[in-house]
Design a protein around this motif. Structure first.
Motif, mmCIF file in Angstrom:
data_model
loop_
_atom_site.group_PDB
_atom_site.id
_atom_site.type_symbol
_atom_site.label_atom_id
_atom_site.label_comp_id
_atom_site.label_asym_id
_atom_site.label_seq_id
_atom_site.Cartn_x
_atom_site.Cartn_y
_atom_site.Cartn_z
ATOM 1 N N ASN A 140 -1.494 72.216 -12.842
ATOM 2 C CA ASN A 140 -0.978 73.453 -13.409
ATOM 3 C C ASN A 140 -1.730 74.663 -12.855
ATOM 4 O OD1 ASN A 140 0.606 75.062 -15.040
ATOM 5 N ND2 ASN A 140 -0.660 74.780 -16.844
ATOM 6 N N HIS A 141 -3.048 74.535 -12.726
ATOM 7 C CA HIS A 141 -3.854 75.619 -12.166
ATOM 8 C C HIS A 141 -3.481 75.873 -10.708
ATOM 9 C CE1 HIS A 141 -7.574 77.348 -10.352
ATOM 10 N NE2 HIS A 141 -7.453 78.134 -11.394
ATOM 11 N N ALA A 142 -3.298 74.811 -9.950
ATOM 12 C CA ALA A 142 -2.909 74.954 -8.543
ATOM 13 C C ALA A 142 -1.550 75.637 -8.440
ATOM 14 C CB ALA A 142 -2.877 73.592 -7.858
ATOM 15 N N GLN A 143 -0.622 75.268 -9.324
ATOM 16 C CA GLN A 143 0.696 75.897 -9.306
ATOM 17 C C GLN A 143 0.606 77.386 -9.631
ATOM 18 O OE1 GLN A 143 3.630 74.444 -8.290
ATOM 19 N NE2 GLN A 143 4.293 76.566 -8.330
ATOM 20 N N SER A 144 -0.263 77.751 -10.580
ATOM 21 C CA SER A 144 -0.407 79.167 -10.922
ATOM 22 C C SER A 144 -1.023 79.953 -9.763
ATOM 23 C CB SER A 144 -1.233 79.348 -12.195
ATOM 24 O OG SER A 144 -2.582 79.047 -11.967
ATOM 25 N N VAL A 145 -1.924 79.341 -9.008
ATOM 26 C CA VAL A 145 -2.508 80.003 -7.835
ATOM 27 C C VAL A 145 -1.430 80.210 -6.776
ATOM 28 C CG1 VAL A 145 -4.140 79.719 -5.918
ATOM 29 C CG2 VAL A 145 -4.855 79.192 -8.261
ATOM 30 N N VAL A 146 -0.609 79.187 -6.552
ATOM 31 C CA VAL A 146 0.488 79.302 -5.583
ATOM 32 C C VAL A 146 1.452 80.405 -6.021
ATOM 33 C CG1 VAL A 146 2.511 78.112 -4.635
ATOM 34 C CG2 VAL A 146 0.315 76.935 -4.752
ATOM 35 N N ASP A 147 1.786 80.451 -7.295
ATOM 36 C CA ASP A 147 2.678 81.493 -7.806
ATOM 37 C C ASP A 147 2.089 82.885 -7.609
ATOM 38 O OD1 ASP A 147 4.455 79.515 -8.547
ATOM 39 O OD2 ASP A 147 3.862 79.553 -10.672
ATOM 40 N N ASP A 148 0.775 83.022 -7.840
ATOM 41 C CA ASP A 148 0.114 84.316 -7.628
ATOM 42 C C ASP A 148 0.165 84.724 -6.161
ATOM 43 O OD1 ASP A 148 -0.476 84.544 -10.297
ATOM 44 O OD2 ASP A 148 -2.576 83.900 -10.090
ATOM 45 N N ILE A 149 -0.056 83.777 -5.266
ATOM 46 C CA ILE A 149 -0.018 84.076 -3.833
ATOM 47 C C ILE A 149 1.392 84.493 -3.419
ATOM 48 C CG2 ILE A 149 -0.210 83.049 -1.516
ATOM 49 C CD1 ILE A 149 -2.532 81.347 -2.673
ATOM 50 N N ARG A 150 2.374 83.798 -3.918
ATOM 51 C CA ARG A 150 3.769 84.131 -3.588
ATOM 52 C C ARG A 150 4.157 85.495 -4.119
ATOM 53 N NH1 ARG A 150 6.367 78.222 -4.778
ATOM 54 N NH2 ARG A 150 5.726 77.288 -2.807
ATOM 55 N N SER A 151 3.668 85.881 -5.286
ATOM 56 C CA SER A 151 4.036 87.154 -5.878
ATOM 57 C C SER A 151 3.357 88.338 -5.177
ATOM 58 C CB SER A 151 3.714 87.184 -7.373
ATOM 59 O OG SER A 151 2.326 87.151 -7.577
ATOM 60 N N ASP A 152 2.258 88.057 -4.466
ATOM 61 C CA ASP A 152 1.562 89.119 -3.733
ATOM 62 C C ASP A 152 2.273 89.522 -2.455
ATOM 63 O OD1 ASP A 152 -0.421 89.280 -5.612
ATOM 64 O OD2 ASP A 152 -1.838 87.991 -4.534
#
Length: 153
Positions: A140-152
């Motif tokens: 879940n943490h890895a997915q949230s990091v990926v989501d943050d990177i994509r949103s940037d």
């Protein structure tokens, strides 16, 4: 298998290091200002009694947010912990790991002691959960990091 591993661990030496964690926790509680460290000692002491099937992970990974123990104060707390107690508990776990590894049959126990030695150096900001919950929290943490990177982007 976890039950058998934990039972053997407990009677063949886990009780000694668990009690060592709790002893440091009692000393921390007596000092009053050491109560946060004492709380961590009792959590990790319980983990030291029965480590199989459990894992210590950062509360930041588990809750996806910082708290007092995972931020700057937690870092400073871990430095103080390292100086006054962490080194001694880590030495105890390393010594136990060496003794277990010598017996060949005790190699799984030695590996657990090495993990606990690492935790002994900086336990503030960590919590103990089952291995399944730890794996789910990390995913879940890895997915949230990926989501943050994509949103940037």
């Amino acid at each position: 298998m976890r039950v058998i591993g934990n039972f053997l661990w407990f009677i063949l030496g886990g009780i000694i290091m668990g009690l060592a964690w709790w002893m440091f926790g009692l000393v921390a509680f007596i000092t009053i200002i050491g109560i946060p460290w004492g709380r961590a000692c009792f959590v990790m002491g319980k983990f030291s009694f029965f480590p199989f099937g459990q894992e210590a992970i950062s509360r930041r990974e588990l809750k996806l947010e910082d708290d007092i123990g995972t931020g700057t104060l937690g870092f400073l707390g871990n430095i103080l912990w390292f100086i006054f107690a962490g080194v001694w508990l880590a030495i105890g776990h390393l010594t136990s790991a060496i003794v277990c590894a010598i017996t060949i049959i005790g190699i799984p126990f030695a590996i657990q002691h090495l993990k606990l030695a690492g935790i002994a150096l900086a336990p503030i900001g960590k919590t103990v959960v089952s291995k399944e919950i730890a794996a789910a929290a990390r995913a879940n943490h890895a997915q949230s990091v990926v989501d943050d990177i994509r949103s940037d982007k």
